[in-house]
Write an enzyme that holds these catalytic residues in place. Sequence first.
Site, mmCIF file in Angstrom:
data_model
loop_
_atom_site.group_PDB
_atom_site.id
_atom_site.type_symbol
_atom_site.label_atom_id
_atom_site.label_comp_id
_atom_site.label_asym_id
_atom_site.label_seq_id
_atom_site.Cartn_x
_atom_site.Cartn_y
_atom_site.Cartn_z
ATOM 1 N N THR A 11 -12.946 -2.645 6.584
ATOM 2 C CA THR A 11 -12.788 -2.468 5.137
ATOM 3 C C THR A 11 -11.400 -2.908 4.663
ATOM 4 O OG1 THR A 11 -14.274 -0.585 5.324
ATOM 5 C CG2 THR A 11 -13.030 -0.767 3.280
ATOM 6 N N GLU A 124 3.430 1.408 4.383
ATOM 7 C CA GLU A 124 3.228 1.971 3.037
ATOM 8 C C GLU A 124 1.792 2.476 2.834
ATOM 9 O OE1 GLU A 124 5.478 2.264 0.066
ATOM 10 O OE2 GLU A 124 3.727 3.545 -0.157
ATOM 11 N N VAL A 127 -0.094 6.333 3.810
ATOM 12 C CA VAL A 127 -0.141 7.562 2.997
ATOM 13 C C VAL A 127 -0.416 7.182 1.547
ATOM 14 C CG1 VAL A 127 1.094 9.629 2.242
ATOM 15 C CG2 VAL A 127 1.585 8.646 4.484
ATOM 16 N N GLY A 129 -2.895 5.600 0.230
ATOM 17 C CA GLY A 129 -3.590 4.327 -0.002
ATOM 18 C C GLY A 129 -2.740 3.354 -0.783
ATOM 19 N N GLY A 182 -20.305 7.660 0.306
ATOM 20 C CA GLY A 182 -19.475 6.898 1.246
ATOM 21 C C GLY A 182 -18.022 7.336 1.267
ATOM 22 N N LYS A 200 -0.454 12.772 7.150
ATOM 23 C CA LYS A 200 0.199 12.149 5.991
ATOM 24 C C LYS A 200 1.450 12.929 5.571
ATOM 25 C CE LYS A 200 -4.025 9.935 4.300
ATOM 26 N NZ LYS A 200 -5.254 10.145 3.514
HETATM 27 N N1 HSE Z 1 -10.343 9.816 4.637
HETATM 28 C C1 HSE Z 1 -9.184 9.505 3.857
HETATM 29 C C2 HSE Z 1 -9.331 10.161 2.480
HETATM 30 C C3 HSE Z 1 -9.034 8.024 3.743
HETATM 31 O O1 HSE Z 1 -10.416 10.668 2.160
HETATM 32 O O2 HSE Z 1 -8.375 10.211 1.731
HETATM 33 C C4 HSE Z 1 -7.687 7.565 3.310
HETATM 34 O O3 HSE Z 1 -6.679 7.896 4.224
#
Ligand code: HSE
Length: 409
Positions: A11, A124, A127, A129, A182, A200
């Site tokens: 992804t 970066e 944490v 995204g 998802g 994180k």
């Molecule tokens: N599983 C994580 C979330 C993905 O739901 O935030 C991103 O780190």
Amino acid sequence: MKNVAVMGYGTVGSGVVEILLKNRGQIAEKNGEDIAVKYVLDLREFPDSPVADKIIHDFEVLVNDETVDIVVETMGGLNPSYPFVKRCLEAGKHVVTSNKALVAAYGTELLQIARERQVNFLFEASVGGGIPIIRPLYQSLAGEKIEEITGILNGTTNYILTKMGENGESFDAALKKAQELGYAERNPEADVEGYDTCRKIAILTAVSTGCEVNYEEIYTEGITGITDVDFRYAKKMGTSIKLFGSSRMQQGKAFAWVAPVMIPPSHPLYAVSDVFNGILVKGEALGVSMFYGSGAGKLPTASAVVADIVDAAKNSHKNVYGGWSSRKLELSSMEEAEHRYFARIAGCEKDSIDSVKKELGQTEVIKLEEESGEYAILTDKMPEKEWNQKKDKLAADGVEILQVIRAEV
Ligand code: HSE
């Protein structure tokens, strides 16, 4: 020109390639030189993709190719990510990763190798995204004394808690919905038990203090024990329940923990709902600052990876990110952290309520009309150790405590 090799065309990896190809001209203009994808390492073939002719299956090809300047690790997990990343850094290549498990477990060692080899190890995207948070912490807030970082750092659990709060859904029903959409994995343990948030907040704490943080020492509680009844009380109290990852400097002591917390609408993180992430940073001079956005997903996460690629390309001859040293941050025990406590208690007789109030001192009592067999209390602020002692005393006196949630109301 700088050549990039992407390890893992899943992804995030495919998102990185998509942005690099789509924005190639703009990136070249900003960066001063072209950035090209030379290899994509994956076990699979992607015959109909834009990287069909760049797929390789042998790691040795990319690590031994001196024309590869920057390696992107988007495989996830620790094996083979860790040995691959280590060898790339040792070979004098910059590495950019979105892999929080890797950074939390091996960040100290990988940063040290990067410093020795005068390359950069950037993360970066590990944490929040797509939310810029690592770079602001070490660059924009370089002169700050960070007093607190509190974040909603996991989109899956935030979605589940939001649906429980909005629709009165049970944890299981909200989790099922998250899986159907998802957001949640088929095995949701890492998210719902707080392990993802733990890694994180460990990374953010290490970046902000410059010290190594052992994520295994962070007190971690997930959301599996939160129920629709808790949310009914929260609604009556005008509050919400969020999963926080938090690190705080208080009276010279460092605290880091992950736990569900009851918060009021005036809290800056109250409005962070659904799959979004939000991170509150409190600096001594700055006061409170908030970072908000998409904490997961293909293109948001890839956006942060690409920014790191550009940074690595711009600083291709030197190590610019110190990260943290091997000096370990001593974390204080959760027993010393102070909170208010929301607790649900079985029974509703006046005598029971009176004896609970007598033991706990200043305490609010909350009753739901439809839950006649129980009531809830909200204590004053006290150290966790004191609360545990009081709780044990109440239990010894036959008081049945059904639920406890920390409160910052
Ligand atoms: N599983 C994580 C979330 C993905 O739901 O935030 C991103 O780190």
